[in-house]
Scaffold this active site. Structure first.
Site, PDB file in Angstrom:
ATOM      1  CB  CYS A  86      30.704  39.266  54.798  1.00  0.00           C
ATOM      2  SG  CYS A  86      29.585  38.668  56.035  1.00  0.00           S
ATOM      3  CG  HIS A 195      33.878  41.202  57.929  1.00  0.00           C
ATOM      4  ND1 HIS A 195      33.140  42.056  57.089  1.00  0.00           N
ATOM      5  CD2 HIS A 195      33.049  40.317  58.322  1.00  0.00           C
ATOM      6  CE1 HIS A 195      31.933  41.625  57.035  1.00  0.00           C
ATOM      7  NE2 HIS A 195      31.857  40.697  57.818  1.00  0.00           N
ATOM      8  CD  GLU A 197      35.517  44.625  55.921  1.00  0.00           C
ATOM      9  OE1 GLU A 197      36.432  43.535  55.588  1.00  0.00           O
ATOM     10  OE2 GLU A 197      34.460  44.476  56.185  1.00  0.00           O
TER      11      GLU A 197
END
Lengths: 226, 82
Positions: A86, A195, A197
């Site tokens: 990002c 994302h 994560e």
């Protein structure tokens, strides 16, 4: 294997990224402040999501001149693995470690949803544990994720298999060629808007991001015969 | 002192979503003659020098290095004494 997650003023996915590395890989990971001038202890460097320097001027524009970025460039030149997620992706394009740029979404809206993403290239240290063409569900959350690259560069990137992720059905931001993530020519620097994560446990709505982390550790162990 | 007035816009080849939205809005208001709108940034940089040539060189460098992302943006500037 030792990981660094760079923290810029305004980063806000640094702790998520650290927790993902700890939980999925049980490997040592340090939060590294952007003033750091030595990244030599680390094998893989993450530039997390967020709003470094408040996105002033352009996303990633100011962060590219943080002292640590010279070291990130050096690490990339040495062939170490660098992942920008990002805002981290935006910083990597501003720095010139990745081609192109991220523009405002064509809707002019901030988009925040979990989207299907196709793994276009699993022949990278970041995607080896995915199947080629596998569709994974990963959250996106950005206002400037509209990837742009000129046509000539795009053709070169395609020929060199640098398109790593594409949005599977609707394109959420207007990016060129539905691009969600790319790598550099050498294949050791990855930038992606989704994302991973935030997708490391079914409780979070998806665990499809885990394989990105497990790929990195497995490929590193193979390379170092660990 | 020299004042640099810098204009930054997206390159012609790069779609400007804000510009297209504003174009539509102007059309809705009856300004049918509006062909295109490009939205950009305007910056004023005050430079502590009287050497115009040096200032021009330095401002160009600032644009290339930080103020403009030349992958998607283009710029122009004018200098005046203040």
């Amino acid at each position: 294997m030792k990981f660094a997650v760079i923290v810029f003023p305004g980063s806000n996915c640094d702790i998520d990224t650290i927790k993902a590395i700890e939980d999925v890989l049980q490997q040592p990971v340090d939060a590294v402040w952007h003033h750091e001038t030595d990244l030599s202890p680390y094998d893989c460097i993450f530039l997390p999501g967020g709003f470094s320097y408040g996105d002033y001027l352009r996303t990633g524009a100011i962060a590219q001149f943080s002292p640590v970025m010279e070291q990130v460039k050096k690490a990339a030149e040495e062939g170490k693995w660098v992942v920008g997620i990002c805002n981290g992706f935006q910083i990597l394009t501003e720095t010139g470690l990745l081609p192109g740029a991220l523009r405002h979404n064509n809707s002019l809206q901030f988009v925040c949803e979990t989207v299907p993403v196709v793994v276009e290239n699993n022949n990278t240290p970041f995607t080896a544990d995915y199947e080629p063409g596998q569709v994974i569900r990963i959250p996106i959350a950005h206002g400037e994720g509209n990837y742009y690259v000129d046509d000539e560069t795009l053709q070169k990137m395609k020929a060199n298999h640098q398109i790593v992720f594409r949005y599977a059905d609707k394109n959420p931001n207007g990016s060129v060629d539905n691009i969600a993530g790319i790598c550099n020519e050498r294949g050791n620097v990855l930038g992606m808007m989704p994302h991973p994560e935030r997708a490391v446990d079914a409780l979070l709505g998806s665990s499809d991001g885990r394989a990105l982390f497990t790929s990195i550790l497995r490929k590193w162990e193979e390379k170092h015969d660990a | 002192m020299i004042l640099a007035k810098i204009h930054v816009t997206l390159k012609q080849s790069v779609l400007d979503p804000q510009g297209s939205t504003v174009t539509k809005s102007l059309h809705a208001l009856g300004y049918d003659e509006v062909e295109d709108v490009r939205i950009g940034k305007f910056m004023e940089v005050k430079v502590n020098t009287d050497d115009r040539k040096a200032a021009e060189e330095r401002v160009r460098e600032m644009c290339e290095k930080l103020l403009v992302n030349t992958v998607i943006e283009t710029y122009s500037f004018e200098l005046s004494e203040v």
